[in-house]
Design a protein around this motif. Structure first.
Motif, mmCIF file in Angstrom:
data_model
loop_
_atom_site.group_PDB
_atom_site.id
_atom_site.type_symbol
_atom_site.label_atom_id
_atom_site.label_comp_id
_atom_site.label_asym_id
_atom_site.label_seq_id
_atom_site.Cartn_x
_atom_site.Cartn_y
_atom_site.Cartn_z
ATOM 1 N N GLY A 1 0.780 -1.217 0.000
ATOM 2 C CA GLY A 1 0.000 0.000 0.000
ATOM 3 C C GLY A 1 0.817 1.275 0.000
ATOM 4 O O GLY A 1 0.266 2.366 -0.187
ATOM 5 N N ARG A 2 2.123 1.182 0.203
ATOM 6 C CA ARG A 2 2.968 2.372 0.206
ATOM 7 C C ARG A 2 3.419 2.711 -1.213
ATOM 8 O O ARG A 2 3.566 1.817 -2.059
ATOM 9 C CB ARG A 2 4.199 2.155 1.085
ATOM 10 C CG ARG A 2 3.875 2.104 2.577
ATOM 11 C CD ARG A 2 5.085 1.756 3.398
ATOM 12 N NE ARG A 2 4.808 1.854 4.825
ATOM 13 C CZ ARG A 2 5.354 2.751 5.639
ATOM 14 N NH1 ARG A 2 6.225 3.630 5.155
ATOM 15 N NH2 ARG A 2 5.049 2.769 6.931
ATOM 16 N N PRO A 3 3.707 3.980 -1.500
ATOM 17 C CA PRO A 3 4.226 4.339 -2.825
ATOM 18 C C PRO A 3 5.677 3.908 -2.986
ATOM 19 O O PRO A 3 6.492 4.104 -2.081
ATOM 20 C CB PRO A 3 4.101 5.871 -2.845
ATOM 21 C CG PRO A 3 4.131 6.274 -1.406
ATOM 22 C CD PRO A 3 3.466 5.156 -0.650
ATOM 23 N N PHE A 4 5.994 3.308 -4.132
ATOM 24 C CA PHE A 4 7.342 2.853 -4.448
ATOM 25 C C PHE A 4 7.949 3.769 -5.510
ATOM 26 O O PHE A 4 7.376 3.913 -6.605
ATOM 27 C CB PHE A 4 7.317 1.420 -4.985
ATOM 28 C CG PHE A 4 7.278 0.366 -3.925
ATOM 29 C CD1 PHE A 4 8.387 -0.425 -3.661
ATOM 30 C CD2 PHE A 4 6.119 0.154 -3.180
ATOM 31 C CE1 PHE A 4 8.350 -1.409 -2.696
ATOM 32 C CE2 PHE A 4 6.070 -0.835 -2.213
ATOM 33 C CZ PHE A 4 7.193 -1.614 -1.963
ATOM 34 N N LEU A 5 9.074 4.371 -5.204
ATOM 35 C CA LEU A 5 9.797 5.198 -6.164
ATOM 36 C C LEU A 5 10.804 4.317 -6.884
ATOM 37 O O LEU A 5 11.834 3.926 -6.329
ATOM 38 C CB LEU A 5 10.504 6.341 -5.437
ATOM 39 C CG LEU A 5 9.586 7.286 -4.646
ATOM 40 C CD1 LEU A 5 10.404 8.233 -3.786
ATOM 41 C CD2 LEU A 5 8.681 8.071 -5.586
ATOM 42 N N LEU A 6 10.502 3.982 -8.150
ATOM 43 C CA LEU A 6 11.313 3.045 -8.917
ATOM 44 C C LEU A 6 11.589 3.605 -10.307
ATOM 45 O O LEU A 6 10.775 4.320 -10.880
ATOM 46 C CB LEU A 6 10.605 1.688 -9.071
ATOM 47 C CG LEU A 6 10.206 0.930 -7.812
ATOM 48 C CD1 LEU A 6 9.521 -0.374 -8.203
ATOM 49 C CD2 LEU A 6 11.402 0.646 -6.924
ATOM 50 N N THR A 7 12.737 3.215 -10.873
ATOM 51 C CA THR A 7 13.047 3.542 -12.254
ATOM 52 C C THR A 7 12.251 2.632 -13.185
ATOM 53 O O THR A 7 11.689 1.609 -12.761
ATOM 54 C CB THR A 7 14.538 3.362 -12.546
ATOM 55 O OG1 THR A 7 14.880 1.980 -12.340
ATOM 56 C CG2 THR A 7 15.390 4.240 -11.645
ATOM 57 N N GLU A 8 12.242 2.977 -14.450
ATOM 58 C CA GLU A 8 11.549 2.154 -15.441
ATOM 59 C C GLU A 8 12.145 0.756 -15.512
ATOM 60 O O GLU A 8 11.420 -0.243 -15.607
ATOM 61 C CB GLU A 8 11.618 2.826 -16.814
ATOM 62 C CG GLU A 8 10.849 2.091 -17.896
ATOM 63 C CD GLU A 8 10.945 2.764 -19.249
ATOM 64 O OE1 GLU A 8 10.448 2.179 -20.227
ATOM 65 O OE2 GLU A 8 11.526 3.860 -19.331
ATOM 66 N N SER A 9 13.479 0.667 -15.462
ATOM 67 C CA SER A 9 14.110 -0.651 -15.543
ATOM 68 C C SER A 9 13.788 -1.483 -14.307
ATOM 69 O O SER A 9 13.579 -2.699 -14.409
ATOM 70 C CB SER A 9 15.625 -0.508 -15.716
ATOM 71 O OG SER A 9 16.210 0.163 -14.621
ATOM 72 N N ALA A 10 13.731 -0.861 -13.135
ATOM 73 C CA ALA A 10 13.374 -1.593 -11.923
ATOM 74 C C ALA A 10 11.937 -2.095 -11.994
ATOM 75 O O ALA A 10 11.629 -3.216 -11.556
ATOM 76 C CB ALA A 10 13.567 -0.704 -10.698
ATOM 77 N N ALA A 11 11.050 -1.267 -12.552
ATOM 78 C CA ALA A 11 9.649 -1.666 -12.667
ATOM 79 C C ALA A 11 9.480 -2.870 -13.584
ATOM 80 O O ALA A 11 8.529 -3.651 -13.437
ATOM 81 C CB ALA A 11 8.815 -0.496 -13.179
ATOM 82 N N ALA A 12 10.395 -3.040 -14.538
ATOM 83 C CA ALA A 12 10.303 -4.149 -15.490
ATOM 84 C C ALA A 12 11.029 -5.394 -15.019
ATOM 85 O O ALA A 12 10.914 -6.442 -15.652
ATOM 86 C CB ALA A 12 10.868 -3.712 -16.841
ATOM 87 N N THR A 13 11.758 -5.296 -13.911
ATOM 88 C CA THR A 13 12.556 -6.449 -13.470
ATOM 89 C C THR A 13 12.191 -6.851 -12.042
ATOM 90 O O THR A 13 11.241 -7.606 -11.842
ATOM 91 C CB THR A 13 14.057 -6.145 -13.603
ATOM 92 O OG1 THR A 13 14.369 -4.910 -12.926
ATOM 93 C CG2 THR A 13 14.459 -6.020 -15.069
#
Length: 343
Positions: free
Chosen positions: A146-158
């Motif tokens: 439920g918390r917001p995750f600050l991630l890069t595009e590459s992290a979101a895909a892996t």
């Protein structure tokens, strides 16, 4: 600053690899013996994935301490930079060997049909972490639902795909990470991606609090890190030199973690003048305290080791999460035949 900054996205990386494949395939058709210098030493260029730092320390230690030279090698460390793409450098012949940041990279190369393998893994644990504000109620990654995750595009895909499958997180938790910790510092509920050796130190100095950190590897995220990548043709035609490079690098990592690191740190700071000794000391201690280099299977089989069982488990978990098709020949991502005592 994250090492993901200015790297190609997961999608664009696959496009780049498709172009790189043609050059690599052509290179594989002929022989590719490494050149030798005037003293008869084999010349090897080794590309890292980012600006010089403690996470590259073992290679710099092998250079500074003479471990490469004693084995008849003339090694040049080609420092990474924003926008660097190590597989592209390998494909073009700009370097003989390169650093693979995580297990996704060799598997992506297999998916593209590129003849490049991981031949050693000097981090038994990936140093990726999740950071939060200090909160006694957070006991594990599962508590971040439920918390917001600050991630890069590459992290979101892996690794985010793995997090979703394991903990039931959802994409509506995602927020863009622009490599500036200001958004994280301002939001006490935010979760930010990072690396063990650098980001907690950066947050502590800029925000004046010690962030809570969760090392993904401690919750069964089985990616290797700091891998040596070698084109298949190069490995075939330079097997002795490759084995020597891996053995010397293992010696360098042993000495960097447990010995006198001053000579290696001096080379790192020469290549990356923005790096401070305090940062190097903090990162090196984090690597040591968390058994990043010599824990796990390395404690049993030696530094740099990889196992088929672990590659299988990582691939199967990512395939189940939809990252790779179940039919992918994951065994093509690595080989153990050049490790010390093998082959």
């Amino acid at each position: 600053m994250s090492r993901d900054q200015n790297r190609p996205s997961f999608t664009s990386r696959r496009s780049l690899l498709a172009g790189a494949l043609a050059a690599t395939t052509l290179a594989a058709c002929g022989r590719s013996e490494a050149p030798v210098d005037e003293e008869g030493r084999v010349r090897l260029r080794f590309a890292t994935d980012w600006h010089a730092r403690a996470e590259h320390g073992g290679f710099y230690q092998a250079l500074a301490g003479g471990a490469y030279a004693r084995r008849g090698l003339n090694v040049q460390i080609v420092q990474g930079r924003p926008g660097i793409d190590v597989p592209q450098l390998l494909a073009s012949g700009a370097v003989e060997l390169g650093l693979g940041s995580d297990s996704f990279i060799p598997l992506n190369l297999v998916a593209e049909g590129a003849p490049v393998k991981a031949v050693a893994a000097f981090f038994q644990k990936d140093t990726r972490i999740l950071l939060t504000h200090p909160d006694a109620g957070l006991k594990s990654i599962a508590d971040l639902k439920g918390r917001p995750f600050l991630l890069t595009e590459s992290a979101a895909a892996t690794f985010w795909v793995w997090l979703k499958a394991r903990y039931g997180f959802t994409d509506d938790q995602l927020a863009a990470y622009d490599y500036d910790p200001a958004a994280f510092i301002a939001d006490p509920r935010a979760v930010q991606q990072g690396y063990l050796g650098t980001d907690p130190y950066t947050i502590e100095r800029s925000a004046h609090f010690t962030p809570r950190t969760f090392l993904l590897a401690d919750e069964d995220y089985l990616s290797y890190a700091t891998m040596v990548l070698a084109p298949n043709a190069f490995a075939r035609d330079n097997a002795a030199a490759l084995r020597s490079f891996i053995a010397a690098s293992a010696e360098g990592w042993r000495d960097y973690i447990h010995g006198d690191a001053r000579a290696a740190d001096a080379l790192i700071r020469r290549d990356n003048p923005q790096m401070t000794q305090a940062e190097l000391d903090h990162a090196r201690q984090a690597l040591k305290d968390n058994s990043i280099v010599d824990g796990g299977d390395a404690a049993l089989y030696g530094l740099g080791t990889m196992t088929e069982d672990r590659w299988r488990t990582f691939f199967e978990s990512m395939s189940a999460a939809g990252v790779y098709p179940a039919t992918l020949n994951w065994r093509e991502a690595f080989t153990t035949q050049y490790l010390p005592g093998r082959g």
